[in-house]
Design a protein around this motif. Structure first.
Motif, PDB file in Angstrom:
ATOM      1  N   VAL A   1       0.869  -1.164   0.000  1.00 62.24           N
ATOM      2  CA  VAL A   1       0.000   0.000   0.000  1.00 62.24           C
ATOM      3  C   VAL A   1       0.911   1.220   0.000  1.00 62.24           C
ATOM      4  CG1 VAL A   1      -1.875   1.164   1.194  1.00 62.24           C
ATOM      5  CG2 VAL A   1      -1.703  -1.327   1.270  1.00 62.24           C
ATOM      6  N   ALA A   2       0.934   1.935  -1.127  1.00 58.35           N
ATOM      7  CA  ALA A   2       1.904   3.015  -1.326  1.00 58.35           C
ATOM      8  C   ALA A   2       1.703   4.166  -0.349  1.00 58.35           C
ATOM      9  CB  ALA A   2       1.826   3.523  -2.760  1.00 58.35           C
ATOM     10  N   PHE A   3       0.453   4.511  -0.060  1.00 55.23           N
ATOM     11  CA  PHE A   3       0.263   5.661   0.812  1.00 55.23           C
ATOM     12  C   PHE A   3       0.733   5.380   2.235  1.00 55.23           C
ATOM     13  CE2 PHE A   3      -3.700   3.531   1.798  1.00 55.23           C
ATOM     14  CZ  PHE A   3      -3.922   3.845   3.130  1.00 55.23           C
ATOM     15  N   LEU A   4       0.790   4.085   2.628  1.00 55.58           N
ATOM     16  CA  LEU A   4       1.309   3.756   3.958  1.00 55.58           C
ATOM     17  C   LEU A   4       2.809   4.030   4.026  1.00 55.58           C
ATOM     18  CD1 LEU A   4      -0.577   0.506   4.943  1.00 55.58           C
ATOM     19  CD2 LEU A   4      -1.033   2.853   5.628  1.00 55.58           C
ATOM     20  N   ASP A   5       3.511   3.786   2.919  1.00 54.60           N
ATOM     21  CA  ASP A   5       4.937   4.111   2.886  1.00 54.60           C
ATOM     22  C   ASP A   5       5.145   5.615   3.022  1.00 54.60           C
ATOM     23  OD1 ASP A   5       5.671   1.470   2.614  1.00 54.60           O
ATOM     24  OD2 ASP A   5       5.722   1.549   0.425  1.00 54.60           O
ATOM     25  N   GLY A   6       4.294   6.393   2.365  1.00 51.69           N
ATOM     26  CA  GLY A   6       4.385   7.844   2.490  1.00 51.69           C
ATOM     27  C   GLY A   6       4.075   8.316   3.901  1.00 51.69           C
ATOM     28  N   LEU A   7       3.059   7.729   4.513  1.00 48.37           N
ATOM     29  CA  LEU A   7       2.703   8.090   5.888  1.00 48.37           C
ATOM     30  C   LEU A   7       3.829   7.716   6.844  1.00 48.37           C
ATOM     31  CD1 LEU A   7       0.435   9.263   7.606  1.00 48.37           C
ATOM     32  CD2 LEU A   7      -0.497   6.960   7.805  1.00 48.37           C
ATOM     33  N   ARG A   8       4.434   6.561   6.609  1.00 48.84           N
ATOM     34  CA  ARG A   8       5.562   6.130   7.439  1.00 48.84           C
ATOM     35  C   ARG A   8       6.745   7.095   7.284  1.00 48.84           C
ATOM     36  NH1 ARG A   8       6.417   1.289   5.267  1.00 48.84           N
ATOM     37  NH2 ARG A   8       4.770   0.360   6.497  1.00 48.84           N
ATOM     38  N   GLY A   9       6.970   7.568   6.060  1.00 51.19           N
ATOM     39  CA  GLY A   9       8.051   8.528   5.821  1.00 51.19           C
ATOM     40  C   GLY A   9       7.809   9.854   6.511  1.00 51.19           C
ATOM     41  N   LEU A  10       6.567  10.341   6.452  1.00 52.34           N
ATOM     42  CA  LEU A  10       6.247  11.600   7.150  1.00 52.34           C
ATOM     43  C   LEU A  10       6.399  11.455   8.659  1.00 52.34           C
ATOM     44  CD1 LEU A  10       3.157  12.825   5.111  1.00 52.34           C
ATOM     45  CD2 LEU A  10       5.469  13.768   5.107  1.00 52.34           C
ATOM     46  N   ALA A  11       5.971  10.330   9.192  1.00 48.20           N
ATOM     47  CA  ALA A  11       6.121  10.102  10.629  1.00 48.20           C
ATOM     48  C   ALA A  11       7.602  10.014  11.005  1.00 48.20           C
ATOM     49  CB  ALA A  11       5.385   8.834  11.035  1.00 48.20           C
ATOM     50  N   ALA A  12       8.407   9.394  10.157  1.00 51.15           N
ATOM     51  CA  ALA A  12       9.847   9.317  10.435  1.00 51.15           C
ATOM     52  C   ALA A  12      10.480  10.708  10.414  1.00 51.15           C
ATOM     53  CB  ALA A  12      10.527   8.407   9.421  1.00 51.15           C
ATOM     54  N   LEU A  13      10.026  11.566   9.492  1.00 54.36           N
ATOM     55  CA  LEU A  13      10.533  12.940   9.466  1.00 54.36           C
ATOM     56  C   LEU A  13      10.157  13.697  10.736  1.00 54.36           C
ATOM     57  CD1 LEU A  13      10.039  14.121   5.789  1.00 54.36           C
ATOM     58  CD2 LEU A  13      12.180  13.830   7.036  1.00 54.36           C
TER      59      LEU A  13
ATOM     60  N   LEU B   1      -0.317   2.304  14.853  1.00 54.79           N
ATOM     61  CA  LEU B   1      -1.465   2.023  13.995  1.00 54.79           C
ATOM     62  C   LEU B   1      -1.037   1.313  12.709  1.00 54.79           C
ATOM     63  CD1 LEU B   1      -3.477   5.327  14.409  1.00 54.79           C
ATOM     64  CD2 LEU B   1      -4.099   3.062  15.237  1.00 54.79           C
ATOM     65  N   LEU B   2       0.057   1.786  12.114  1.00 52.43           N
ATOM     66  CA  LEU B   2       0.540   1.152  10.884  1.00 52.43           C
ATOM     67  C   LEU B   2       0.964  -0.292  11.130  1.00 52.43           C
ATOM     68  CD1 LEU B   2       2.630   4.006   9.255  1.00 52.43           C
ATOM     69  CD2 LEU B   2       0.492   3.048   8.442  1.00 52.43           C
ATOM     70  N   SER B   3       1.649  -0.528  12.234  1.00 53.50           N
ATOM     71  CA  SER B   3       2.092  -1.897  12.499  1.00 53.50           C
ATOM     72  C   SER B   3       0.905  -2.815  12.748  1.00 53.50           C
ATOM     73  CB  SER B   3       3.072  -1.936  13.670  1.00 53.50           C
ATOM     74  OG  SER B   3       2.431  -1.550  14.865  1.00 53.50           O
ATOM     75  N   GLY B   4      -0.134  -2.315  13.412  1.00 55.79           N
ATOM     76  CA  GLY B   4      -1.335  -3.128  13.597  1.00 55.79           C
ATOM     77  C   GLY B   4      -1.992  -3.479  12.279  1.00 55.79           C
ATOM     78  N   TYR B   5      -2.076  -2.513  11.380  1.00 56.02           N
ATOM     79  CA  TYR B   5      -2.678  -2.755  10.069  1.00 56.02           C
ATOM     80  C   TYR B   5      -1.851  -3.754   9.264  1.00 56.02           C
ATOM     81  CZ  TYR B   5      -4.435  -1.935   5.386  1.00 56.02           C
ATOM     82  OH  TYR B   5      -4.943  -2.099   4.133  1.00 56.02           O
ATOM     83  N   VAL B   6      -0.542  -3.579   9.264  1.00 59.87           N
ATOM     84  CA  VAL B   6       0.334  -4.471   8.502  1.00 59.87           C
ATOM     85  C   VAL B   6       0.312  -5.878   9.096  1.00 59.87           C
ATOM     86  CG1 VAL B   6       2.743  -4.897   7.884  1.00 59.87           C
ATOM     87  CG2 VAL B   6       1.774  -2.622   7.627  1.00 59.87           C
ATOM     88  N   LEU B   7       0.289  -5.991  10.423  1.00 54.30           N
ATOM     89  CA  LEU B   7       0.231  -7.321  11.040  1.00 54.30           C
ATOM     90  C   LEU B   7      -1.099  -8.018  10.741  1.00 54.30           C
ATOM     91  CD1 LEU B   7       1.939  -6.766  14.491  1.00 54.30           C
ATOM     92  CD2 LEU B   7       2.757  -8.137  12.581  1.00 54.30           C
ATOM     93  N   ARG B   8      -2.175  -7.253  10.700  1.00 53.65           N
ATOM     94  CA  ARG B   8      -3.456  -7.846  10.355  1.00 53.65           C
ATOM     95  C   ARG B   8      -3.407  -8.454   8.959  1.00 53.65           C
ATOM     96  NH1 ARG B   8      -7.178  -7.597   6.910  1.00 53.65           N
ATOM     97  NH2 ARG B   8      -6.422  -5.652   6.067  1.00 53.65           N
ATOM     98  N   ARG B   9      -2.787  -7.736   8.046  1.00 52.69           N
ATOM     99  CA  ARG B   9      -2.660  -8.248   6.679  1.00 52.69           C
ATOM    100  C   ARG B   9      -1.757  -9.474   6.655  1.00 52.69           C
ATOM    101  NH1 ARG B   9      -3.548  -4.763   2.232  1.00 52.69           N
ATOM    102  NH2 ARG B   9      -1.634  -5.535   1.311  1.00 52.69           N
ATOM    103  N   ALA B  10      -0.703  -9.468   7.470  1.00 50.58           N
ATOM    104  CA  ALA B  10       0.201 -10.620   7.503  1.00 50.58           C
ATOM    105  C   ALA B  10      -0.493 -11.846   8.096  1.00 50.58           C
ATOM    106  CB  ALA B  10       1.451 -10.282   8.314  1.00 50.58           C
ATOM    107  N   PHE B  11      -1.288 -11.638   9.146  1.00 52.59           N
ATOM    108  CA  PHE B  11      -1.986 -12.766   9.752  1.00 52.59           C
ATOM    109  C   PHE B  11      -3.091 -13.304   8.844  1.00 52.59           C
ATOM    110  CE2 PHE B  11      -0.510 -11.159  14.032  1.00 52.59           C
ATOM    111  CZ  PHE B  11       0.385 -12.198  14.207  1.00 52.59           C
TER     112      PHE B  11
END
Length: 136
Positions: free
Chosen positions: A10-22, A77-87
């Motif tokens: 999900v591309a927008f999650l990568d962007g959100l992760r980048g903004l949070a890292a900044l 929140l992002l890790s919860g969403y990504v883990l849900r997809r992984a599970f």
């Protein structure tokens, strides 16, 4: 039913992760060089500001750019969403548990053993660590 989650990013999650890292990077910078401004949003930091521009930033919406604390919530929140997809991809609980144990447990165990070896090399650091544990 074919699962398509495996290769989908999900591309927008990568962007959100980048903004949070900044945000976190900006918070660390401000914490090092403008510590009063780093407390903005946590209380009346604008009252402590030594310069007018610091107080203006502390009162403005721009303070969100240096609020790395909210970035931590975004990462959770992002890790919860990504883990849900992984599970959702796991076929069985036992196989998924075993794969995660190997993938995460082995590096964590290696890190603990490496840290223990480094501590054993420096006897004074081990003594200081024991003193800190006993006093605190």
């Amino acid at each position: 039913m074919e699962r398509t989650l495996k290769s989908e990013r999900v591309a927008f999650l990568d962007g959100l992760r980048g903004l949070a890292a900044l945000q976190v990077v900006f918070l660390h910078y401000v914490s090092a060089f403008l510590p009063v401004l780093a407390m903005a949003g946590l209380g009346p930091a604008d009252l402590l500001a030594s310069h007018g521009w610091q107080a203006a930033i502390a009162r403005s919406p721009a303070v969100f750019l240096i609020n790395g604390y909210s970035a931590v919530y975004i990462f959770f929140l992002l890790s919860g969403y990504v883990l849900r997809r992984a599970f959702a991809r796991i076929d069985g609980f036992a196989s998924g548990l075993w794969r995660r144990l190997v993938r995460l447990g082995l590096p964590a165990s290696a890190a603990v053993l490496f840290a223990g070896a480094l501590l054993s090399l420096d006897y004074r650091a081990t003594i200081n660590l024991r003193i800190q544990r006993q006093s605190g």
